[in-house]
Design an enzyme around this catalytic site. Structure first.
Site, PDB file in Angstrom:
ATOM      1  N   ASP A 195       0.852  -1.185   0.000  1.00  0.00           N
ATOM      2  CA  ASP A 195       0.000   0.000   0.000  1.00  0.00           C
ATOM      3  C   ASP A 195       0.890   1.238   0.000  1.00  0.00           C
ATOM      4  O   ASP A 195       1.742   1.387   0.867  1.00  0.00           O
ATOM      5  CB  ASP A 195      -0.860  -0.039   1.281  1.00  0.00           C
ATOM      6  CG  ASP A 195      -1.971   0.984   1.247  1.00  0.00           C
ATOM      7  OD1 ASP A 195      -2.130   1.657   0.205  1.00  0.00           O
ATOM      8  OD2 ASP A 195      -2.664   1.116   2.270  1.00  0.00           O
ATOM      9  N   ASP A 215      -3.239   2.516  -5.978  1.00  0.00           N
ATOM     10  CA  ASP A 215      -2.007   2.542  -5.184  1.00  0.00           C
ATOM     11  C   ASP A 215      -1.889   1.399  -4.184  1.00  0.00           C
ATOM     12  O   ASP A 215      -1.110   1.474  -3.253  1.00  0.00           O
ATOM     13  CB  ASP A 215      -1.893   3.879  -4.450  1.00  0.00           C
ATOM     14  CG  ASP A 215      -3.008   4.065  -3.433  1.00  0.00           C
ATOM     15  OD1 ASP A 215      -4.021   3.375  -3.554  1.00  0.00           O
ATOM     16  OD2 ASP A 215      -2.855   4.884  -2.514  1.00  0.00           O
ATOM     17  N   GLU A 216      -2.676   0.366  -4.326  1.00  0.00           N
ATOM     18  CA  GLU A 216      -2.485  -0.777  -3.434  1.00  0.00           C
ATOM     19  C   GLU A 216      -2.824  -2.071  -4.161  1.00  0.00           C
ATOM     20  O   GLU A 216      -3.620  -2.070  -5.095  1.00  0.00           O
ATOM     21  CB  GLU A 216      -3.317  -0.644  -2.147  1.00  0.00           C
ATOM     22  CG  GLU A 216      -4.799  -0.569  -2.385  1.00  0.00           C
ATOM     23  CD  GLU A 216      -5.600  -0.550  -1.080  1.00  0.00           C
ATOM     24  OE1 GLU A 216      -5.280  -1.350  -0.177  1.00  0.00           O
ATOM     25  OE2 GLU A 216      -6.538   0.249  -0.988  1.00  0.00           O
TER      26      GLU A 216
END
Lengths: 377, 477
Positions: free
Chosen positions: B44, B137-138
């Site tokens: 993350d 973004d993860e």
């Protein structure tokens, strides 16, 4: 209130179980399973010297039915329709069912060693449908009415925004009585000889639920249907059952313009073989889209489904066709619905191009026709 | 604890003894009894949008930075300096600014973020083909069986990934490493930012036991409330209930919770997570109650949804309209179509009556449109009651081609032009009477890119303003 209380307390009759079951069977289906207004769950029971009358309603449709009964005390009550129907269903054949009002003001139902007590609601609260002045009345054969309904009802729209398509449009057109249904993507039309008294019949839109109820009543084996029409209502009398329904208050679109008049490409195919082929290739088609591509060349019809996720299917069919090549897409479900309406061995399909409606005819029933809009791929 | 096996986060040295790294003296270490057997990771990025902005503008480094939409939008990301003040993502911007008035607010550049997100995803893919992105973004990574390939255990590979992302992209990521997705996701939250946390099978049950039910990913405030109502406050409480009771009481979600409460999660890391819907929404600068202005906004979100659906090659049978009133009440209205669509025109026309039914004076702050019940596109179903629909569909397809080639502004409806001409100035009801002028840039683009004669212009879906202002509603004859 006092007087109705009186009649309630005296009502008493008995009826043969199969007569009760038949009568309840005709009316109970119109009662919704869930009701916010309690009395709409009830059936109105009237006993008098003519016998028993049952009435059920959902405020749009009212069905009443009379049955022979041994009435010893006339009166009127309302009792839960589905419960009563289930009781009648479960009682043994040939049982004599006795109805009486108990000391606690509830309905006692007795048959053999079975005893039921049901809650009642006052008959004065039962919403009776107001009787209209029917402007047109005519009689037609049940068989013809069944045919008109069966040929068209599959095309009734379920889209709420187009409420005026949520039924069958019945009207007099020249010397025929015509039923039409459409959802914009397909259209079904069936004609029959105009019955006496129906000339000048204004177009009426019979709601889908009414059509379904009517169709059930028509299964009862009676030959004749009496139909009365007013601006806002329609009434069907079949044997001892009377169905009264509100009509859809809207304007049915002028459907004439969608029926192709002279589609040049004519195709004759074995209806059963075609239906089975559509069904087979549609196995691949995603459940919600069901698009089938038809490719026509001389004497051959190719059916293809190509779905990037679910796979592809292809099948060739020998057909009677000798015009130029054509590629056209249809919804598989709509194709199957129409093939299901063809009564003879063959179906005739008249096409123009990939973006124009197709006309499907049944050589065995030339007074019905079906229009299918293509899918633009 | 200290004698547990581990690795130095600075030099990757294997640590067998307690104390600082014998090679480089670093105190930054990861140690765990199961360190070489854990292989499911959740990676993350830390305050991703803000980290990217700070990277590009080092002057921001020590300031609280919030990325989010206008004064009406919500916080898309808040840096750790801003979080100190209580700012959280998804918080309305006005609330965030009340908590942290001196924050630097950046509108955000989603193109840039997704480009960086893709680069990070590519780096993840160098570790394992089993990468399941959860968002920009993860992602989950399944590193099972990669030890021989990389000649290094997953923990070491993930430390290298952290370093590589920091070196090449310039942002920090936090890693959670465990034996399943639930625990990995839980772990990545334990040591943020730039953290590396592990939860092993052996400790998982004890670790979870006293955590509140909200601790489980997917248990929101309302689910938590209903769990609390049944006397379930901690994960141990759920564990005591057992599978059957949880399933009976809370359905499928209850069964899932019962399993998670025992740290059981057998969901595989899936490369393609199945998409269930496709939608777009927009928050207005000022609340809108005027139906016509709402319709303009509706066209905007319908087109965005359609663009997305077409790009993904999907169509949907259920069209949903979403509205959020000025007091943050969300309503959704949906309609099921007889055949799937991916056309902006159909989405718009389906939502239009739904919107008109709701736009009866109340002010709205947000509108959204979406499709669900997804399927492969089946072609546009022709409707004889709306013959213009076929023409509009054709026009939309044609204008899509032009927009593909010459940019999104190459062809647009009058509605969109109207929106653009209003620009950022406060939209007022009088605006719709104002003459509409295309931006010069757009006009020249159209001229240069599309040397179309009037007939072609029409078929490409270009309408004159009058037509767009008075959309006729066919099919009601």
């Amino acid at each position: 209130m006092q007087s109705s209380q009186q009649t309630v307390e005296t009502m008493k009759f008995s009826i043969e179980r199969s007569e009760l079951l038949k009568a309840l069977g005709h009316v109970q289906n119109v009662v919704e399973r869930r009701n916010t207004i309690p009395i709409l769950s009830n059936v109105l029971i009237s006993a008098d010297d003519k016998g028993l009358t049952l009435v059920a309603t959902d405020l749009d449709i009212e069905i009443s039915e009379t049955a022979p009964a041994n009435v010893t005390g006339p009166g009127q009550v309302t009792a839960p329709a589905h419960t009563l129907y289930d009781i009648a269903r479960k009682l043994p054949d040939g049982a004599e069912v006795a109805f009486a009002i108990g000391g606690d003001g509830r309905l006692d139902v007795d048959a053999g060693r079975s005893h039921f007590t049901l809650p009642l609601l006052p008959p004065a609260d039962f919403p009776a449908m107001t009787a209209d002045d029917f402007t047109h009345s005519f009689t037609m054969s049940a068989e013809q009415l069944i045919r008109l309904i069966d040929r068209t009802k599959f095309a009734i729209s379920t889209e709420e925004t187009r409420y005026y398509l949520n039924g069958i449009y019945m009207h007099a057109s020249g010397d025929v009585l015509r039923c039409v249904a459409t959802d914009g993507h397909r259209l079904a039309l069936a004609d029959t000889d105009l019955p006496k008294g129906a000339s000048g019949l204004p177009g009426v839109i019979i709601p889908r639920k009414t059509v379904a109820e009517l169709r059930r009543l028509l299964d009862g084996g009676h030959d004749i249907v009496d139909i009365s029409v007013s601006d806002a209502k329609i009434r069907f009398a079949i044997g001892s059952a009377v169905l009264t329904s509100k009509l859809i208050d809207g304007t049915f679109p002028s459907y004439d313009r969608v029926i192709p008049k002279d589609n040049p490409r004519r195709l004759k195919l074995d209806n059963n073989a075609f239906a089975r082929a559509v069904d087979r290739v549609a196995t691949i088609s995603a459940e919600k889209s069901r698009s089938v591509k038809l490719t026509l060349s001389e004497d051959t019809l190719s059916l293809a489904v190509n779905n990037p996720e679910t796979g592809m299917a292809h099948e060739d069919l020998m057909v009677d066709y000798n015009d130029g090549p054509l590629e056209i897409g249809f919804n598989a479900k709509y194709l199957l619905d129409v093939t299901g309406q063809i009564t003879g061995e063959d179906a005739l399909v008249e096409l123009a191009d990939a973006a124009s409606p197709a006309l499907v005819r049944d050589p065995k029933d030339e007074r019905a026709l079906f229009v299918l809009m293509p899918l633009r791929v | 604890m200290a004698e547990l096996k581990g690795y130095c986060r600075d030099c990757e040295a294997l640590l067998a003894q307690a104390g600082p790294c014998p090679h480089c003296g670093s105190q930054r270490q990861i140690r765990h009894a199961e360190i070489d057997s854990l292989s499911i990771a959740h990676v993350d990025c830390d305050a991703f949008f803000c980290s990217v902005e700070k990277r590009d503008n080092p002057k921001l480094a020590d300031h609280p930075v919030i990325v989010g939409g206008g004064k009406r939008g919500v916080v898309a990301a808040a840096c750790y300096n801003a979080r100190v003040y209580g700012v959280r993502s998804a918080m309305p911007m006005f609330k965030a600014l009340k908590l942290c008035p001196h924050a630097v607010v950046i509108r955000g550049n989603h193109g840039k973020y997704s480009a960086e997100g893709r680069r990070i995803k590519a780096m993840m893919s160098d570790l394992t083909p089993l990468v399941q992105p959860l968002s920009i973004d993860e992602a989950f990574l399944d590193l099972t069986g990669t030890q021989r390939l990389h000649s290094a255990p997953p923990a070491v590979m993930l430390m290298r990934l952290q370093k590589r992302v920091l070196d090449e992209i310039g942002v920090t990521v936090s890693v959670g490493l465990s034996c399943n997705k639930f625990l990995a996701k839980t772990a990545s939250d334990l040591d943020k930012p730039n953290g590396f946390a592990m939860i092993g099978q052996a400790e998982a049950l004890d670790f979870l036991a006293d955590k509140p039910v909200q601790f489980i990913f997917g248990v929101g405030p309302s689910f938590a409330r209903s769990l609390n109502k049944s006397g379930l406050y901690t994960i141990a409480d759920i564990r005591r209930m057992g599978d059957k009771a949880m399933a009976t009481k809370f359905g499928e979600g209850g069964l899932r919770l019962a399993r998670l409460s025992r740290a059981e999660d057998n969901r595989p890391v899936k490369v393609d997570s199945e998409r269930k819907s496709c939608s777009a929404e927009t928050t207005f600068n000022t609340d809108i109650s005027d139906p016509d202005q709402l319709l303009d906004k509706l066209w905007y979100v319908a087109q965005k949804t359609a663009d997305h659906a077409k790009a993904l090659g999907i169509a949907g049978t259920v069209v949903t309209l979403k509205l959020k009133s000025k007091d943050f009440k969300s309503i959704t209205r949906r309609r099921t179509l007889s055949s799937p669509t991916q056309l902006a025109d159909v989405i718009f026309k389906t939502c239009e009556p739904l919107l008109r039914a709701e736009a009866t004076g109340g002010a709205y702050r947000l509108i959204g449109a979406g499709i669900s019940g997804l399927t492969a596109p089946a072609g546009d179903a022709m409707d004889w009651l709306d013959p213009a629909a076929a023409k509009r569909a054709q026009a939309e397809r044609a204008s899509d081609k032009a927009r593909d080639k010459f940019g999104k502004g190459a062809v647009m409806k009058g509605r969109e032009l109207k929106l653009r001409s209003r620009g950022n100035k406060t939209a007022s009801p009088t605006d719709k009477d104002a003459p509409v002028k295309p931006k010069p840039e757009l006009r020249s683009r159209g001229m240069k890119g599309l040397p179309l004669d009037p007939a072609q212009r029409r078929s490409a879906g270009m309408k004159d303003h009058k037509a767009a202002d008075n959309p006729h509603t066919p099919g009601q004859d």
